[in-house]
Design a protein around this motif. Structure first.
Motif, PDB file in Angstrom:
ATOM      1  N   UNK A 147      10.663   6.164  17.423  1.00  0.00           N
ATOM      2  CA  UNK A 147       9.468   6.865  17.888  1.00  0.00           C
ATOM      3  C   UNK A 147       8.597   7.329  16.739  1.00  0.00           C
ATOM      4  N   UNK A 148       9.229   7.700  15.641  1.00  0.00           N
ATOM      5  CA  UNK A 148       8.498   8.331  14.541  1.00  0.00           C
ATOM      6  C   UNK A 148       7.734   7.347  13.663  1.00  0.00           C
ATOM      7  N   UNK A 149       8.309   6.196  13.377  1.00  0.00           N
ATOM      8  CA  UNK A 149       7.722   5.262  12.415  1.00  0.00           C
ATOM      9  C   UNK A 149       7.380   3.905  13.025  1.00  0.00           C
ATOM     10  N   UNK A 150       7.059   3.853  14.289  1.00  0.00           N
ATOM     11  CA  UNK A 150       6.807   2.557  14.916  1.00  0.00           C
ATOM     12  C   UNK A 150       5.469   1.941  14.526  1.00  0.00           C
ATOM     13  N   UNK A 151       4.508   2.749  14.089  1.00  0.00           N
ATOM     14  CA  UNK A 151       3.211   2.202  13.683  1.00  0.00           C
ATOM     15  C   UNK A 151       3.388   1.346  12.435  1.00  0.00           C
ATOM     16  N   UNK A 152       2.702   0.216  12.381  1.00  0.00           N
ATOM     17  CA  UNK A 152       2.874  -0.724  11.272  1.00  0.00           C
ATOM     18  C   UNK A 152       2.503  -0.145   9.913  1.00  0.00           C
ATOM     19  N   UNK A 153       1.758   0.916   9.868  1.00  0.00           N
ATOM     20  CA  UNK A 153       1.442   1.577   8.597  1.00  0.00           C
ATOM     21  C   UNK A 153       2.716   1.910   7.831  1.00  0.00           C
ATOM     22  N   UNK A 154       3.766   2.312   8.547  1.00  0.00           N
ATOM     23  CA  UNK A 154       4.987   2.792   7.906  1.00  0.00           C
ATOM     24  C   UNK A 154       5.919   1.689   7.425  1.00  0.00           C
ATOM     25  N   UNK A 155       5.913   0.532   8.054  1.00  0.00           N
ATOM     26  CA  UNK A 155       6.907  -0.483   7.710  1.00  0.00           C
ATOM     27  C   UNK A 155       6.313  -1.802   7.240  1.00  0.00           C
ATOM     28  N   UNK A 156       5.067  -2.109   7.599  1.00  0.00           N
ATOM     29  CA  UNK A 156       4.509  -3.425   7.273  1.00  0.00           C
ATOM     30  C   UNK A 156       4.089  -3.562   5.811  1.00  0.00           C
ATOM     31  N   UNK A 171      14.066  -7.194   7.209  1.00  0.00           N
ATOM     32  CA  UNK A 171      13.601  -7.518   8.561  1.00  0.00           C
ATOM     33  C   UNK A 171      14.263  -6.618   9.599  1.00  0.00           C
ATOM     34  N   UNK A 172      15.572  -6.479   9.506  1.00  0.00           N
ATOM     35  CA  UNK A 172      16.295  -5.642  10.461  1.00  0.00           C
ATOM     36  C   UNK A 172      15.870  -4.179  10.353  1.00  0.00           C
ATOM     37  N   UNK A 173      15.662  -3.717   9.145  1.00  0.00           N
ATOM     38  CA  UNK A 173      15.205  -2.345   8.942  1.00  0.00           C
ATOM     39  C   UNK A 173      13.828  -2.141   9.554  1.00  0.00           C
ATOM     40  N   UNK A 174      12.938  -3.090   9.361  1.00  0.00           N
ATOM     41  CA  UNK A 174      11.597  -2.985   9.941  1.00  0.00           C
ATOM     42  C   UNK A 174      11.647  -3.011  11.464  1.00  0.00           C
ATOM     43  N   UNK A 175      12.504  -3.850  12.034  1.00  0.00           N
ATOM     44  CA  UNK A 175      12.647  -3.877  13.490  1.00  0.00           C
ATOM     45  C   UNK A 175      13.149  -2.541  14.016  1.00  0.00           C
ATOM     46  N   UNK A 176      14.068  -1.925  13.304  1.00  0.00           N
ATOM     47  CA  UNK A 176      14.558  -0.606  13.707  1.00  0.00           C
ATOM     48  C   UNK A 176      13.450   0.436  13.644  1.00  0.00           C
ATOM     49  N   UNK A 177      12.592   0.334  12.650  1.00  0.00           N
ATOM     50  CA  UNK A 177      11.475   1.280  12.545  1.00  0.00           C
ATOM     51  C   UNK A 177      10.487   1.088  13.691  1.00  0.00           C
ATOM     52  N   UNK A 178      10.264  -0.158  14.099  1.00  0.00           N
ATOM     53  CA  UNK A 178       9.368  -0.440  15.225  1.00  0.00           C
ATOM     54  C   UNK A 178       9.915   0.222  16.497  1.00  0.00           C
ATOM     55  N   UNK A 179      11.225   0.180  16.654  1.00  0.00           N
ATOM     56  CA  UNK A 179      11.854   0.744  17.843  1.00  0.00           C
ATOM     57  C   UNK A 179      11.953   2.267  17.797  1.00  0.00           C
ATOM     58  N   UNK A 192       0.848  -1.189   0.000  1.00  0.00           N
ATOM     59  CA  UNK A 192       0.000   0.000   0.000  1.00  0.00           C
ATOM     60  C   UNK A 192       0.880   1.235   0.000  1.00  0.00           C
ATOM     61  N   UNK A 193       0.252   2.377  -0.289  1.00  0.00           N
ATOM     62  CA  UNK A 193       0.963   3.648  -0.353  1.00  0.00           C
ATOM     63  C   UNK A 193       1.416   4.038   1.048  1.00  0.00           C
ATOM     64  N   UNK A 194       2.691   4.400   1.161  1.00  0.00           N
ATOM     65  CA  UNK A 194       3.289   4.817   2.425  1.00  0.00           C
ATOM     66  C   UNK A 194       3.882   6.203   2.217  1.00  0.00           C
ATOM     67  N   UNK A 195       3.955   6.976   3.277  1.00  0.00           N
ATOM     68  CA  UNK A 195       4.493   8.333   3.159  1.00  0.00           C
ATOM     69  C   UNK A 195       5.895   8.308   2.553  1.00  0.00           C
ATOM     70  N   UNK A 196       6.205   9.346   1.798  1.00  0.00           N
ATOM     71  CA  UNK A 196       7.503   9.425   1.129  1.00  0.00           C
ATOM     72  C   UNK A 196       8.657   9.452   2.115  1.00  0.00           C
ATOM     73  N   UNK A 197       8.516  10.183   3.214  1.00  0.00           N
ATOM     74  CA  UNK A 197       9.624  10.284   4.167  1.00  0.00           C
ATOM     75  C   UNK A 197       9.897   8.941   4.854  1.00  0.00           C
ATOM     76  N   UNK A 198       8.838   8.211   5.206  1.00  0.00           N
ATOM     77  CA  UNK A 198       9.020   6.892   5.823  1.00  0.00           C
ATOM     78  C   UNK A 198       9.644   5.924   4.824  1.00  0.00           C
TER      79      UNK A 198
END
Length: 65
Positions: A43-52, A33-41, A4-10
């Protein structure tokens, strides 16, 4: 690839980190996987919308040098 469409900055942050990990010779799936785990940790992109939305497709092995 993205499901799905995700923000350009994320997306930019995810892809920069992903390609850095590829340059470190991590496998493609593991790099994502490692990049997604870092995003979860983060503050800015922890919501799954940004990385899943991003999933690996194709070859999972490290890129040949």
């Amino acid at each position: 690839m993205s499901l799905w469409k995700v923000s350009d900055s994320a997306t930019q942050d995810l892809m920069v980190n992903y390609y850095q990990k590829l340059r470190e010779n991590q496998g493609r799936s593991e790099a994502l996987r490692q990049t997604q785990l870092e995003m979860i940790e983060s503050g800015e992109y922890q919501h799954l919308y940004y990385w899943a939305a991003f999933i690996p497709s194709g070859n999972w092995t490290p890129m040949a040098r």
